[in-house]
Design a protein around this motif. Sequence first.
Motif, PDB file in Angstrom:
ATOM      1  N   THR A 108      44.507   9.273  25.851  1.00 26.18           N
ATOM      2  CA  THR A 108      43.735  10.221  25.793  1.00 26.18           C
ATOM      3  C   THR A 108      43.455  10.691  27.129  1.00 26.18           C
ATOM      4  O   THR A 108      42.932  11.632  27.771  1.00 26.18           O
ATOM      5  CB  THR A 108      42.349  10.054  25.120  1.00 26.18           C
ATOM      6  N   SER A 109      43.557   9.868  28.202  1.00 23.85           N
ATOM      7  CA  SER A 109      43.371  10.278  29.649  1.00 23.85           C
ATOM      8  C   SER A 109      44.604  10.495  30.504  1.00 23.85           C
ATOM      9  O   SER A 109      44.592  10.564  31.670  1.00 23.85           O
ATOM     10  CB  SER A 109      42.762   9.024  30.334  1.00 23.85           C
ATOM     11  N   THR A 110      45.682  10.563  29.661  1.00 22.83           N
ATOM     12  CA  THR A 110      46.901  11.272  30.414  1.00 22.83           C
ATOM     13  C   THR A 110      47.480  12.666  30.385  1.00 22.83           C
ATOM     14  O   THR A 110      48.627  12.967  30.316  1.00 22.83           O
ATOM     15  CB  THR A 110      48.202  10.201  30.030  1.00 22.83           C
ATOM     16  N   HIS A 111      46.429  13.390  30.301  1.00 19.29           N
ATOM     17  CA  HIS A 111      46.673  15.133  30.323  1.00 19.29           C
ATOM     18  C   HIS A 111      47.538  15.409  29.223  1.00 19.29           C
ATOM     19  O   HIS A 111      48.372  16.151  29.493  1.00 19.29           O
ATOM     20  CB  HIS A 111      47.031  15.445  31.661  1.00 19.29           C
ATOM     21  N   LEU A 112      47.061  14.972  28.124  1.00 18.71           N
ATOM     22  CA  LEU A 112      48.094  15.423  26.929  1.00 18.71           C
ATOM     23  C   LEU A 112      48.365  16.999  26.829  1.00 18.71           C
ATOM     24  O   LEU A 112      49.261  17.221  26.129  1.00 18.71           O
ATOM     25  CB  LEU A 112      47.241  14.821  25.475  1.00 18.71           C
ATOM     26  N   ASN A 113      47.547  17.890  27.416  1.00 22.12           N
ATOM     27  CA  ASN A 113      47.719  19.214  27.247  1.00 22.12           C
ATOM     28  C   ASN A 113      48.801  19.841  28.261  1.00 22.12           C
ATOM     29  O   ASN A 113      49.047  20.738  28.087  1.00 22.12           O
ATOM     30  CB  ASN A 113      46.142  19.695  27.538  1.00 22.12           C
ATOM     31  N   MET A 114      49.070  18.868  28.905  1.00 19.57           N
ATOM     32  CA  MET A 114      50.392  19.518  30.150  1.00 19.57           C
ATOM     33  C   MET A 114      51.453  18.995  29.572  1.00 19.57           C
ATOM     34  O   MET A 114      51.772  17.974  28.729  1.00 19.57           O
ATOM     35  CB  MET A 114      49.919  18.753  31.317  1.00 19.57           C
ATOM     36  N   SER A 115      52.602  19.758  30.025  1.00 18.02           N
ATOM     37  CA  SER A 115      53.841  19.438  29.796  1.00 18.02           C
ATOM     38  C   SER A 115      54.535  18.278  30.448  1.00 18.02           C
ATOM     39  O   SER A 115      54.177  18.119  31.736  1.00 18.02           O
ATOM     40  CB  SER A 115      54.819  20.699  29.888  1.00 18.02           C
TER      41      SER A 115
END
Length: 149
Positions: A66-73
């Motif tokens: 959840t801390s790995t910028h899941l909204n980024m490609s």
Amino acid sequence: AAEYPATRDLKAAIRFVRANAAQYGVDPTRVALAGGSAGAISSIAAGVVDEDDYKTELLGEDPTLTSTHLNMSSGVQCVVSHWGAGYGEMAVQYADPANRSRYTAGAAPIIEFHGDADTTVPFADAVAVEAAYKQLNSSERCSSKQKSR
């Protein structure tokens, strides 16, 4: 066993770079990967797998995701592989109930450099990656350079 977490971490690193592109002066539309041996194997996997591969299958089990910028490609624009193979793509394909190949028209272009006397990652494994790309009728998407060493 080591390939899965390495590729998962690589894809998280790509998302981190995109999320922090302005801070680091990076153009987020021009992300390239390069690696040798195990690094090339993870780079090839990251370049061809689906966005959700190596990402969402452990969301409920791995709280660090959840801390790995899941909204980024985590997509990349190209891959430079030195002595690589498609083991990471194969692992995802075999785990997929539909057994879908991840080599699609959306896969990042790749150039592969591989010696035909490699005793760790066989040259045939690099040729297999090239063949997968050629099945896309896009031979310019993969180029292999052979040199004995």
